[in-house]
Design a protein around this motif. Structure first.
Motif, PDB file in Angstrom:
ATOM      1  N   ASP A   1       2.454   2.967   3.162  1.00 14.50           N
ATOM      2  CA  ASP A   1       1.649   4.157   2.932  1.00 14.50           C
ATOM      3  C   ASP A   1       2.555   5.195   2.267  1.00 14.50           C
ATOM      4  O   ASP A   1       3.646   4.871   1.818  1.00 14.50           O
TER       5      ASP A   1
ATOM      6  N   HIS B   1      -8.929   2.188   1.940  1.00 17.58           N
ATOM      7  CA  HIS B   1      -8.575   2.525   3.319  1.00 17.58           C
ATOM      8  C   HIS B   1      -9.788   2.200   4.192  1.00 17.58           C
ATOM      9  O   HIS B   1     -10.902   2.640   3.888  1.00 17.58           O
TER      10      HIS B   1
ATOM     11  N   HIS C   1      -5.041  -0.658   6.580  1.00 22.08           N
ATOM     12  CA  HIS C   1      -4.935  -0.113   7.941  1.00 22.08           C
ATOM     13  C   HIS C   1      -5.614  -1.016   8.971  1.00 22.08           C
ATOM     14  O   HIS C   1      -4.961  -1.657   9.748  1.00 22.08           O
TER      15      HIS C   1
ATOM     16  N   HIS D   1       0.832  -1.213   0.000  1.00 22.42           N
ATOM     17  CA  HIS D   1       0.000   0.000   0.000  1.00 22.42           C
ATOM     18  C   HIS D   1       0.858   1.251   0.000  1.00 22.42           C
ATOM     19  O   HIS D   1       1.767   1.396   0.817  1.00 22.42           O
TER      20      HIS D   1
ATOM     21  N   HIS E   1       1.155   5.587  -1.926  1.00 19.14           N
ATOM     22  CA  HIS E   1       0.760   6.638  -2.858  1.00 19.14           C
ATOM     23  C   HIS E   1       2.082   7.203  -3.361  1.00 19.14           C
ATOM     24  O   HIS E   1       2.582   8.203  -2.828  1.00 19.14           O
TER      25      HIS E   1
HETATM   26 ZN    ZN Z   1      -2.974   5.309   2.121  1.00 15.92          ZN
END
Ligand code: ZN
Length: 490
Positions: free
Chosen positions: A356, A268, A305, A119, A121
């Motif tokens: 993340d 998420h 998460h 996961h 970005h």
């Molecule tokens: Zn994220």
């Protein structure tokens, strides 16, 4: 720790050694060592090696941590790469029969599967350190979202993804999952640099610089899926941001299309207790229950998460086969909470690992994430035996591959799998003396000890040098973005 020497097990196994700890899943599952040996590639490797006389690359490392079988470490073994695949894994004594174009001697190094960052970005690497020491919602609403509205474009994504890939390869990651705008720019960058990725295109109710509404997000994302459908490196899935940013009708559209097309959904979910409480107040149900009611939870769903989970949530995840992506450092930095990894694993839920974004971490180093996950699991559960080294290593490799639907081709070093592997130099002071290679890899090693990396059989890092990225030129582009973004702030 037990050290079992199978040197006399038979000529076919050479000096195979298995290291594992008391109480590891191997023992907990009641399996015997013989079961492990006969159910994996290790017993097939000599036969394969007899047929395999040529290879592109032959590697002789100090140790091999194949991840499958769980907890195994091989000594005096070699790996051959032919084309984009692992063509042999065999005792070094038998590797002399293989004629290879390139032979690499890597004494003191451990060879292991490339890490799977499940996961992130990636393009947000350009926002690293822009806004720190804030809780999730003020961080998003007051800093990240306004900045993205001002700057995010295809060029921003191209440069941010390249910066992220440079960092990830240097830290041992060979596959990443991404959820960000302009995924077409991310796909082109990953293909150009030879990086494997899953791109989950964003779906939101509100407009951004990439799309105006949920229908446009979905149509652009599915168009990208058509473009990359023959790619060896890039897969595409849905990335509805969160239950609180996507309406129920749009979530139903995602669920329906994902089922029809049999593609992944990453979302998420239960990132904070506040998110869960607010949903219960507004809708009378927990977000996981809402998504389940809408048809979104199943074996192709990756729930990111998951810090606030009751027993009923965990039972639902186990029953539906949904995956959890644990992002411990981001959860700690934003004070979001802690994913109950030990409880999830006890019920058989697959837990993968992610960084993340670099804006909430602030790095993309999965070695650091592995160590943090192992330590946090112990602290959070009050059990020092929680998440032992072999489990943490699996979480960062084969579990990630499983979550992304790629376990048939990556995530472990097995003959026939695609050659995504890394070499880690364990001869440095940071990892000496060496009693147990798995312990050093999880608790002591740093991403900077990764010396070599291959993705799909292609070398992308050689003696710490990136083969496909011009770092000074990338640094100049990064500084230009820093200048532009800094000017926005003032
Ligand atoms: Zn994220």
């Amino acid at each position: 720790m037990f050290l079992l020497d199978f040197g006399d097990f038979g000529a076919a196994f050479g000096n195979l050694r298995l290291y594992f700890r008391a109480g590891s899943p191997i023992r907990a599952a009641g399996r015997k060592i013989g079961d492990i040996l006969t159910s994996t590639q290790i017993d097939k490797s000599p036969a394969m090696s007899a047929q395999q006389q040529t290879a592109d690359t032959l590697i002789h490392p100090g140790w091999i941590a194949p991840v499958v079988p769980h907890g195994a470490v091989l000594e005096n073994h070699s790996i051959a790469i032919t084309g984009n695949r692992i063509s042999a894994l065999l005792p070094r004594a038998e590797a002399g029969a293989i004629r290879a174009q390139r032979v690499l001697e890597l004494p003191g190094h451990a060879l292991m599967p490339g890490l799977v960052n499940s996961h992130g970005h990636a393009a947000m690497s350009l926002l690293r350190g822009f806004a720190d020491d804030l809780a999730l919602m003020p961080w998003l609403e007051q800093h990240i979202w306004p900045l993205e509205a001002a700057h995010v474009s295809a060029d921003f994504v191209r440069d941010g993804v390249e910066l992220a890939i440079a960092e990830m390869i240097r830290c041992g990651t060979t596959t990443f999952s991404d959820m960000y705008f302009f995924p077409d720019a991310a796909a082109a960058t990953a293909e150009r640099l030879g990086m494997r990725c899953q791109l989950t295109f964003p779906v939101l109710d509100f407009p951004t610089t990439w799309a105006q509404n949920a229908d446009e997000y979905i149509s652009k994302g599915l168009a990208l899926r058509d473009v990359v459908k023959h790619s060896e490196l890039v897969t595409v899935g849905f990335g509805p941001h969160a239950p609180y940013t996507v309406s129920e009708p749009n979530l139903v559209k995602v669920a329906t299309l994902a089922a029809e097309l049999d593609i992944a959904i990453q979302i998420h979910l239960h990132e904070t207790r506040g998110e869960v409480l607010q949903a219960v107040e507004q809708n009378g149900e927990r977000p996981l229950d809402t998504l389940h009611r809408l048809g979104l939870i199943g074996p192709r769903t990756q729930c990111v998460h998951m810090t606030d989970l009751g027993d009923q949530d965990i039972a639902l995840l186990a029953a539906t086969g949904a995956h959890v992506v644990h992002c411990p450092q981001s959860n700690m930095k934003l004070a979001s909470g802690a994913c109950p990894v030990a409880r999830l694993q006890a019920k058989g839920v697959n837990v993968a690992l992610g960084t993340d974004s670099a804006a909430s971490n602030n790095d993309l180093n999965l070695f650091g994430e592995m160590q943090t996950a192992a330590l946090l699991a112990k602290l959070h559960s009050g059990d020092a035996a929680a998440l032992p080294a072999a489990d943490a290593l699996a979480m960062a490799t084969i579990n990630g591959a499983r979550a992304l639907g790629l376990e048939a081709i990556i995530g472990s070093l097995e003959i026939g799998k695609q050659a995504d592997l890394i070499a880690v130099d364990l001869s440095q002071p940071e990892t000496q003396p060496l009693y147990n290679p798995l312990s050093q890899l999880v608790y002591s090693a740093n991403g900077s000890q990764v010396t070599h990396s291959w993705i799909n059989g292609r070398p992308v890092l050689h003696e710490r040098q990136l083969t496909g990225i011009d770092l000074p030129e990338l640094a100049a582009r990064t500084r230009a973005w820093q200048q532009r973004i800094s000017n926005t702030r003032t």
